[in-house]
Design a protein around this motif. Structure first.
Motif, PDB file in Angstrom:
ATOM      1  N   ILE A   9       0.833  -1.201   0.000  1.00 18.03           N
ATOM      2  CA  ILE A   9       0.000   0.000   0.000  1.00 18.03           C
ATOM      3  C   ILE A   9       0.869   1.253   0.000  1.00 18.03           C
ATOM      4  O   ILE A   9       0.477   2.292  -0.547  1.00 18.03           O
ATOM      5  CB  ILE A   9      -0.999  -0.014   1.186  1.00 18.03           C
ATOM      6  N   THR A  10       2.056   1.159   0.573  1.00 21.61           N
ATOM      7  CA  THR A  10       2.984   2.292   0.568  1.00 21.61           C
ATOM      8  C   THR A  10       3.369   2.654  -0.859  1.00 21.61           C
ATOM      9  O   THR A  10       3.459   3.830  -1.205  1.00 21.61           O
ATOM     10  CB  THR A  10       4.242   1.948   1.394  1.00 21.61           C
ATOM     11  N   THR A  11       3.578   1.644  -1.679  1.00 23.35           N
ATOM     12  CA  THR A  11       3.894   1.881  -3.084  1.00 23.35           C
ATOM     13  C   THR A  11       2.758   2.626  -3.770  1.00 23.35           C
ATOM     14  O   THR A  11       2.992   3.556  -4.541  1.00 23.35           O
ATOM     15  CB  THR A  11       4.146   0.542  -3.808  1.00 23.35           C
ATOM     16  N   LEU A  12       1.544   2.224  -3.472  1.00 22.75           N
ATOM     17  CA  LEU A  12       0.377   2.886  -4.056  1.00 22.75           C
ATOM     18  C   LEU A  12       0.316   4.351  -3.641  1.00 22.75           C
ATOM     19  O   LEU A  12      -0.005   5.224  -4.458  1.00 22.75           O
ATOM     20  CB  LEU A  12      -0.903   2.157  -3.649  1.00 22.75           C
ATOM     21  N   TRP A  13       0.654   4.651  -2.392  1.00 22.40           N
ATOM     22  CA  TRP A  13       0.654   6.035  -1.927  1.00 22.40           C
ATOM     23  C   TRP A  13       1.704   6.857  -2.659  1.00 22.40           C
ATOM     24  O   TRP A  13       1.441   7.976  -3.090  1.00 22.40           O
ATOM     25  CB  TRP A  13       0.900   6.109  -0.423  1.00 22.40           C
ATOM     26  N   TYR A  14       2.914   6.312  -2.801  1.00 23.03           N
ATOM     27  CA  TYR A  14       3.962   7.042  -3.507  1.00 23.03           C
ATOM     28  C   TYR A  14       3.585   7.270  -4.972  1.00 23.03           C
ATOM     29  O   TYR A  14       3.827   8.338  -5.524  1.00 23.03           O
ATOM     30  CB  TYR A  14       5.298   6.306  -3.417  1.00 23.03           C
ATOM     31  N   LEU A  15       2.976   6.271  -5.606  1.00 24.37           N
ATOM     32  CA  LEU A  15       2.537   6.434  -6.990  1.00 24.37           C
ATOM     33  C   LEU A  15       1.433   7.477  -7.111  1.00 24.37           C
ATOM     34  O   LEU A  15       1.428   8.284  -8.040  1.00 24.37           O
ATOM     35  CB  LEU A  15       2.050   5.092  -7.549  1.00 24.37           C
ATOM     36  N   THR A  16       0.500   7.475  -6.183  1.00 20.13           N
ATOM     37  CA  THR A  16      -0.612   8.424  -6.219  1.00 20.13           C
ATOM     38  C   THR A  16      -0.128   9.860  -6.054  1.00 20.13           C
ATOM     39  O   THR A  16      -0.540  10.755  -6.796  1.00 20.13           O
ATOM     40  CB  THR A  16      -1.641   8.079  -5.126  1.00 20.13           C
ATOM     41  N   VAL A  17       0.747  10.080  -5.097  1.00 17.62           N
ATOM     42  CA  VAL A  17       1.253  11.438  -4.875  1.00 17.62           C
ATOM     43  C   VAL A  17       2.115  11.886  -6.054  1.00 17.62           C
ATOM     44  O   VAL A  17       2.019  13.030  -6.503  1.00 17.62           O
ATOM     45  CB  VAL A  17       2.027  11.515  -3.542  1.00 17.62           C
ATOM     46  N   ALA A  18       2.946  10.981  -6.578  1.00 17.57           N
ATOM     47  CA  ALA A  18       3.764  11.320  -7.750  1.00 17.57           C
ATOM     48  C   ALA A  18       2.881  11.663  -8.945  1.00 17.57           C
ATOM     49  O   ALA A  18       3.159  12.607  -9.689  1.00 17.57           O
ATOM     50  CB  ALA A  18       4.699  10.166  -8.101  1.00 17.57           C
ATOM     51  N   PHE A  19       1.802  10.923  -9.120  1.00 19.66           N
ATOM     52  CA  PHE A  19       0.854  11.199 -10.192  1.00 19.66           C
ATOM     53  C   PHE A  19       0.212  12.568  -9.997  1.00 19.66           C
ATOM     54  O   PHE A  19       0.099  13.361 -10.941  1.00 19.66           O
ATOM     55  CB  PHE A  19      -0.215  10.099 -10.228  1.00 19.66           C
ATOM     56  N   ALA A  20      -0.185  12.878  -8.780  1.00 17.03           N
ATOM     57  CA  ALA A  20      -0.829  14.163  -8.498  1.00 17.03           C
ATOM     58  C   ALA A  20       0.123  15.321  -8.740  1.00 17.03           C
ATOM     59  O   ALA A  20      -0.258  16.335  -9.337  1.00 17.03           O
ATOM     60  CB  ALA A  20      -1.340  14.187  -7.062  1.00 17.03           C
ATOM     61  N   ILE A  21       1.359  15.193  -8.301  1.00 15.40           N
ATOM     62  CA  ILE A  21       2.319  16.283  -8.452  1.00 15.40           C
ATOM     63  C   ILE A  21       2.702  16.475  -9.913  1.00 15.40           C
ATOM     64  O   ILE A  21       2.787  17.600 -10.398  1.00 15.40           O
ATOM     65  CB  ILE A  21       3.580  16.013  -7.597  1.00 15.40           C
ATOM     66  N   SER A  22       2.925  15.389 -10.623  1.00 18.64           N
ATOM     67  CA  SER A  22       3.439  15.534 -11.984  1.00 18.64           C
ATOM     68  C   SER A  22       2.364  15.706 -13.049  1.00 18.64           C
ATOM     69  O   SER A  22       2.667  16.196 -14.136  1.00 18.64           O
ATOM     70  CB  SER A  22       4.330  14.345 -12.340  1.00 18.64           C
ATOM     71  N   LEU A  23       1.138  15.344 -12.778  1.00 12.92           N
ATOM     72  CA  LEU A  23       0.094  15.477 -13.793  1.00 12.92           C
ATOM     73  C   LEU A  23      -1.066  16.391 -13.387  1.00 12.92           C
ATOM     74  O   LEU A  23      -1.573  17.149 -14.209  1.00 12.92           O
ATOM     75  CB  LEU A  23      -0.450  14.099 -14.176  1.00 12.92           C
ATOM     76  N   VAL A  24      -1.495  16.330 -12.147  1.00 11.68           N
ATOM     77  CA  VAL A  24      -2.660  17.115 -11.726  1.00 11.68           C
ATOM     78  C   VAL A  24      -2.299  18.587 -11.541  1.00 11.68           C
ATOM     79  O   VAL A  24      -3.066  19.474 -11.947  1.00 11.68           O
ATOM     80  CB  VAL A  24      -3.292  16.517 -10.450  1.00 11.68           C
ATOM     81  N   ILE A  25      -1.157  18.867 -10.948  1.00 13.33           N
ATOM     82  CA  ILE A  25      -0.730  20.261 -10.756  1.00 13.33           C
ATOM     83  C   ILE A  25      -0.634  21.004 -12.096  1.00 13.33           C
ATOM     84  O   ILE A  25      -1.153  22.123 -12.205  1.00 13.33           O
ATOM     85  CB  ILE A  25       0.603  20.334  -9.976  1.00 13.33           C
ATOM     86  N   PRO A  26      -0.013  20.419 -13.144  1.00 12.30           N
ATOM     87  CA  PRO A  26      -0.006  21.137 -14.433  1.00 12.30           C
ATOM     88  C   PRO A  26      -1.400  21.358 -15.023  1.00 12.30           C
ATOM     89  O   PRO A  26      -1.641  22.379 -15.666  1.00 12.30           O
ATOM     90  CB  PRO A  26       0.833  20.241 -15.347  1.00 12.30           C
TER      91      PRO A  26
END
Length: 108
Positions: A9-26
């Motif tokens: 589940i930790t991996t899922l959290w890191y992937l989710t936050v990385a996705f949010a920072i790199s795709l949602v913020i732009p």
């Protein structure tokens, strides 16, 4: 044992936050109708650098696998074509270096 840690589940959290920072913020910045300079300054030099440092420190302090540090630059590379010009590809290398430097600070 390392495989079990990576598939957690930790991996899922890191992937989710990385996705949010790199795709949602732009996406949010594009909707705010900011100038290109403001988008680049805020996203590439602001949010992404802070996230790179924090993720390196968190992974190092928690003694988690260093592969978590590659999630953000890889997802960032996938999103660059959608939101930024070709020069932004080079920022992924900078983010990897910053992340591993922050990670290295936590090691003894």
């Amino acid at each position: 044992m390392v495989i079990k840690k990576i598939l957690s589940i930790t991996t899922l959290w890191y992937l989710t936050v990385a996705f949010a920072i790199s795709l949602v913020i732009p996406i949010i910045l594009a909707e705010l109708n900011l100038s290109d300079v403001q988008k680049i300054g805020f996203a590439l030099f602001g949010v992404n650098v802070v996230y790179a440092v924090l993720s390196g420190l968190i992974v190092g302090f928690k003694k988690e696998p260093a592969v978590y540090l590659l999630f953000f630059p890889i997802i960032y590379l996938l999103g660059v074509k959608l939101f930024f010009e070709n020069y932004a590809y080079y920022f992924s290398l900078i983010y990897v270096v910053i992340t591993y430097l922050a990670y290295g600070i936590t090691k003894e």
